[in-house]
Design a protein around this motif. Structure first.
Motif, mmCIF file in Angstrom:
data_model
loop_
_atom_site.group_PDB
_atom_site.id
_atom_site.type_symbol
_atom_site.label_atom_id
_atom_site.label_comp_id
_atom_site.label_asym_id
_atom_site.label_seq_id
_atom_site.Cartn_x
_atom_site.Cartn_y
_atom_site.Cartn_z
ATOM 1 N N ARG A 118 7.796 48.002 -19.960
ATOM 2 C CA ARG A 118 9.047 48.507 -19.376
ATOM 3 C C ARG A 118 9.894 47.346 -18.891
ATOM 4 N NH1 ARG A 118 10.765 53.454 -17.172
ATOM 5 N NH2 ARG A 118 12.410 53.236 -15.622
ATOM 6 N N LEU B 254 15.309 46.289 -10.443
ATOM 7 C CA LEU B 254 14.661 46.731 -9.211
ATOM 8 C C LEU B 254 15.141 45.833 -8.071
ATOM 9 C CD1 LEU B 254 10.964 47.371 -10.320
ATOM 10 C CD2 LEU B 254 12.610 49.098 -9.611
ATOM 11 N N CYS C 264 14.468 51.644 -6.017
ATOM 12 C CA CYS C 264 15.315 52.159 -7.101
ATOM 13 C C CYS C 264 16.380 53.073 -6.502
ATOM 14 C CB CYS C 264 14.495 52.947 -8.134
ATOM 15 S SG CYS C 264 13.065 52.076 -8.778
ATOM 16 N N GLU D 270 13.508 57.408 -10.968
ATOM 17 C CA GLU D 270 13.233 56.041 -11.416
ATOM 18 C C GLU D 270 11.920 55.531 -10.816
ATOM 19 O OE1 GLU D 270 16.468 53.099 -11.650
ATOM 20 O OE2 GLU D 270 17.801 54.716 -11.001
ATOM 21 N N SER E 232 9.125 57.023 -12.720
ATOM 22 C CA SER E 232 9.018 56.425 -14.046
ATOM 23 C C SER E 232 8.355 55.052 -13.985
ATOM 24 C CB SER E 232 10.417 56.314 -14.663
ATOM 25 O OG SER E 232 10.340 55.792 -15.959
ATOM 26 N N TRP E 233 8.711 54.250 -12.980
ATOM 27 C CA TRP E 233 8.073 52.941 -12.838
ATOM 28 C C TRP E 233 6.583 53.087 -12.488
ATOM 29 C CZ3 TRP E 233 9.022 48.077 -14.069
ATOM 30 C CH2 TRP E 233 10.325 47.689 -14.384
ATOM 31 N N SER F 12 4.753 53.817 -15.611
ATOM 32 C CA SER F 12 4.633 52.618 -16.442
ATOM 33 C C SER F 12 3.570 51.674 -15.894
ATOM 34 C CB SER F 12 5.988 51.898 -16.514
ATOM 35 O OG SER F 12 6.970 52.723 -17.089
#
Length: 824
Positions: free
Chosen positions: A518, A522, A603, A608, A611-612, A615
């Motif tokens: 990814r 950030l 974020c 977000e 999502s991080w 990942s």
């Protein structure tokens, strides 16, 4: 009364005002108006009353005009007045008009001498007026009196600026002749908003009150502080005349006599007085209207085009027609079905650019949130080894086993599979919630029929809830199927023979370590204020490290953080922070970044952050477990080490089963991640779409009376009437503009004058009120038409800077000496 064609133009603007008042857009369209600006007791009210020919404005000491008065003068055969706030009521007694103005002023501003920018709209119909629209503004005052607020001067200035700063507003700057013109507040405000003087007209009052031996000739001839449009002098009634009930007709006759007999003004008597001011204002307003009408037409046409389609639908609309209701019900259900499918399939005509919704949100649930929840359920490595060691010991019982037992592997695997039920059920719940949200979004277009919207939401939501139980049963069945048979012959299963060859697997992982998982922006929050505070960087996540750069060009690397022994934990959102954060820390209590034990990253949205986190899970950085579980697991793990650390054979068995469990659970997770979206799609999403297409209409018919379903909301009725009325008003306004004759003549703009100057310094040459030079009859232009050559008597010349040259005292008003062949 001047050019008749121009005078006929202004009644059209009054008709436009009527058309716009029905749709409430008179202010927004900036109709041409004339604002009367001046200090207190400058004679503004007397000037306005002379236009009307009646006494109707409040008088008194101090600030009397405390709200703007929009005065619309309309030529008519009879004489009466009307207020916009008293529609239909005609005032024939102008004393009552004065009383109504006072009462309406007090209604808004109270009795403490306060002011308000809300205007009073007054129309005066009379055979004695020209068609003009004026705004009387409060007089400028500097010192508050009585209960007036301390900032009364600033309040009045702000309100005056609100009107005169409009480019479509002509400024009538009223200044008394017995005061210093250089200190005129009206001229100062006019110059601030109109430095070129294109829309400022000067009015000099109280000429009859000047000290004996003094006059305002230089001002009226536009020599002192010249204006591009010049000055016009008027003589109003004194307070004694007003108290004595002196008739305005007699006052205007006296004004005419004053200018004809006064030695300083009689040569310009035809250009002075209230009648002349009326003509000049009418001409200037006409010119301004001609300039602004194209912009009006463009605005009206734009608004009309935006309403054409909706007005066409409403035209001929019959709310009680049964055929219309049936047709509209079919259209609404069909539109709802299309909107729902578009939101799910991602082909909507109204794309949301703010947040994910519909099919995009469900896709994220399938491929980010659900895998994240699966990984969260994975057991901690130490706890896993402890459970395996206990399982092996309990299976062997009192005996000491020589081989690694199959039952230990199967017991651990089944326990891990059972844990998958919770994230699977949670996934179904998240999809159901998003489906319900999508239904609500699609029913927004049914707002005009509240019963239809309510019934549609109820029927579709009930069907979704009905399918919920079937979907969850099927999902649990998938888990039970996995529990029923542990397939150790699966092609991806490593088997007992390869269980201890974990090095091969680690080699495969290292080969993919350089693969980028990814990238994105950030913000690092925990940077000290001394070092600049929170900063935003470009982050790159791979299977073995987390790096960040100055920008997305990835040329200047700031830091690279290895992922060994790292975990993720939640961070509460700060009270004043608009961002959402999470933290990365080292499980061995080491510093993660410089002197920081953890790295706090932020974020813009919670999506977000999720999502991080997903990942990071793919990279092997797991979420932090709760403290009580860690403490229990840690204590048991140490106990396990105490009990079994001296048994190498048991350690080998634990390691073998650990590798087998990892291999088999990877197969199960892969299968579940693949089957879950397919199961939910088949049993929930596709089924709901088919239900809406095939059965929704039938259930609506059977649920309630069709007529009641299609009853309009009160807001929709008002909306339809408003659209039709606005559409008609816009068409009428455009028709009025279209009636304006293209042959109407406008007066040209006077040439510019030099900058305003105070005192007796450099002055302009003699000028007329329109800004042109006054020349004697003996002057004629030079053959070359040079700058120093005077112009013919009736032709205005350019007014550039003029200098008093010391070496040319004979002709101080010219910049250059005239050629010898021109008579002086």
């Amino acid at each position: 009364m001047g050019n008749r064609g121009m005078e006929d133009l202004i009644p059209l603007v009054n008709k436009l005002q009527d058309a716009f008042s029905g749709i409430g857009q008179s202010c927004n369209l900036d109709l041409p108006q004339i604002a009367v600006v001046g200090g207190q007791s400058a004679g503004k009210s007397s000037v306005l009353e002379n236009f009307v020919g009646r006494d109707f404005l409040p008088r008194g000491s101090g600030i009397v005009t405390r709200r703007p008065l929009v005065l619309q003068l309309i030529s008519a055969n009879a004489e009466w007045a009307e207020f916009l706030h008293c529609k239909g009521k005609k005032f024939t007694d102008f004393d009552e008009v004065r009383q109504e103005i006072e009462a309406e002023t007090d209604r808004i501003t109270g009795a403490n001498k306060g002011i308000s920018p809300v205007p009073i709209n007054l129309r005066v119909y009379s055979p004695h007026v020209l068609n003009l629209t004026l705004i009387d503004l409060p007089g400028i005052t500097k010192v508050p009196v009585g209960d007036q607020p301390v900032d009364i001067e600033q309040q009045i200035r702000d309100m005056i600026m609100q009107f005169i700063c409009r480019e479509s507003c002509l400024i009538l700057a009223v200044t008394p002749a017995n005061s210093d013109l250089a200190n005129s507040d009206a001229l100062k405000l006019a110059k601030d908003v109109d430095p070129q003087g294109q829309r400022t007209i000067g009015v000099i009052t109280k000429l009859d009150l000047m000290d004996e031996g003094t006059d305002a000739r230089e001002v009226l001839e536009n020599k002192l502080l010249p204006l591009r449009r010049g000055y016009i002098g008027v003589v109003n009634r004194s307070q004694k005349d007003i108290d004595g009930k002196k008739d305005i007709k007699m006052a205007m006759a006296a004004e005419r006599k004053f200018f004809l007999t006064h030695p300083a003004y009689r040569h310009m008597a035809e250009k002075m007085g209230t009648p002349c001011l009326q003509k000049v204002l009418n001409q200037q307003l006409t010119n301004h209207i001609r300039d602004t009408l194209p912009a009006f037409r463009s605005k009206l046409q734009t608004q009309l085009l935006s309403l054409d389609k909706e007005a066409e639908e409403y035209r001929g609309y019959r709310p009680d027609d049964p055929g219309r209701k049936t047709k509209q019900l079919l259209q609404m259900v069909q539109q709802f079905s299309v909107d729902f499918e578009k939101r799910i399939e991602g082909s909507g005509d109204q794309v949301d650019t703010v947040e994910l919704s519909g099919g995009a949100k469900i896709n994220r649930i399938f491929h980010e949130r659900f895998p994240f929840e699966l990984v969260k359920m994975e057991c901690d490595d130490k706890e896993m080894r402890r459970e395996i060691s206990y399982a092996i010991k309990n299976i062997h019982g009192i005996r000491t086993g020589l081989f690694t037992p199959d039952m230990a592997f199967e017991a651990i695997v089944k326990k891990q599979i059972v844990k998958i039920k919770e994230p699977c059920i949670k996934c179904v719940d998240m999809v159901i919630q998003e489906l319900i949200n999508t239904v609500r979004q699609c029913t927004n277009k049914l707002d005009c029929f509240p019963r239809l919207r309510e019934e549609t939401e109820r029927i579709v939501t009930s069907h979704i809830r009905d399918r919920e139980s079937r979907a969850k049963d099927q999902v649990l069945l998938l888990i039970d199927v996995q529990l029923s048979y542990i397939n150790t012959n699966h092609e991806d299963f490593i088997g007992f023979a390869n269980a201890q060859q974990s090095s091969k697997q680690s080699n495969k992982q290292s080969s993919a370590a350089s693969q980028v998982i990814r990238k994105g922006w950030l913000t690092i929050n925990n940077i000290s204020i001394i070092k600049g505070g929170a900063k935003e960087y470009w982050f790159v996540l791979t299977a073995e490290s987390l790096s960040w750069f100055k920008d997305d060009e990835e040329k200047e690397k700031k830091y690279m953080l290895p992922l060994d022994n790292l975990k993720v934990r939640d961070v509460e959102k700060g009270f004043m922070s608009s961002k959402h954060a999470f933290a990365i820390f080292n499980t061995e209590q080491r510093n993660v970044y410089k002197d920081n034990r953890f790295l706090e990253l932020a974020c813009d949205t919670q999506d977000e952050v999720d999502s991080w986190r997903a990942s990071l899970l793919r990279a092997g950085v797991y979420p932090e477990r709760s403290s009580n579980v860690e403490s229990e697991g840690g204590g048991a793990s140490s106990s396990s080490q105490d009990n079994f650390s001296m048994d190498p054979q048991l350690e080998r068995k634990v390691e073998t089963i650990r590798n087998l469990v990892d291999s088999y659970m990877a197969i199960v997770n892969k299968c579940i991640r693949d089957l879950m979206p397919k199961t939910i799609m088949h049993l929930m999403i596709s089924n709901v779409k088919d239900f809406i297409n095939a059965e929704l209409l039938a259930q609506l018919y059977s649920a309630e009376d069709q007529g009641a379903l299609m009853d309009e909301s009160q807001e929709q009725v008002q909306r339809r009437d408003e659209v039709l009325r606005t559409h008609q008003s816009l068409k009428e306004a455009l028709a009025i503009i279209g009636d304006i004759s293209t042959t109407t003549i406008s007066t040209p703009m006077p040439p510019p004058v030099n900058d305003w100057r105070g005192g007796g310094g450099n002055r302009s040459p003699p000028t007329s009120p329109t800004g042109s030079r006054r020349m004697s009859s003996g002057q004629r232009p030079s053959p070359g038409g040079g700058r120093g050559a005077p112009h013919p008597p009736n032709r205005p010349g350019p007014l550039g800077p003029f200098n008093n040259s010391a070496d040319s005292p004979q002709i101080p008003s010219r910049p250059n000496r005239a050629p010898p062949n021109i008579p002086r």
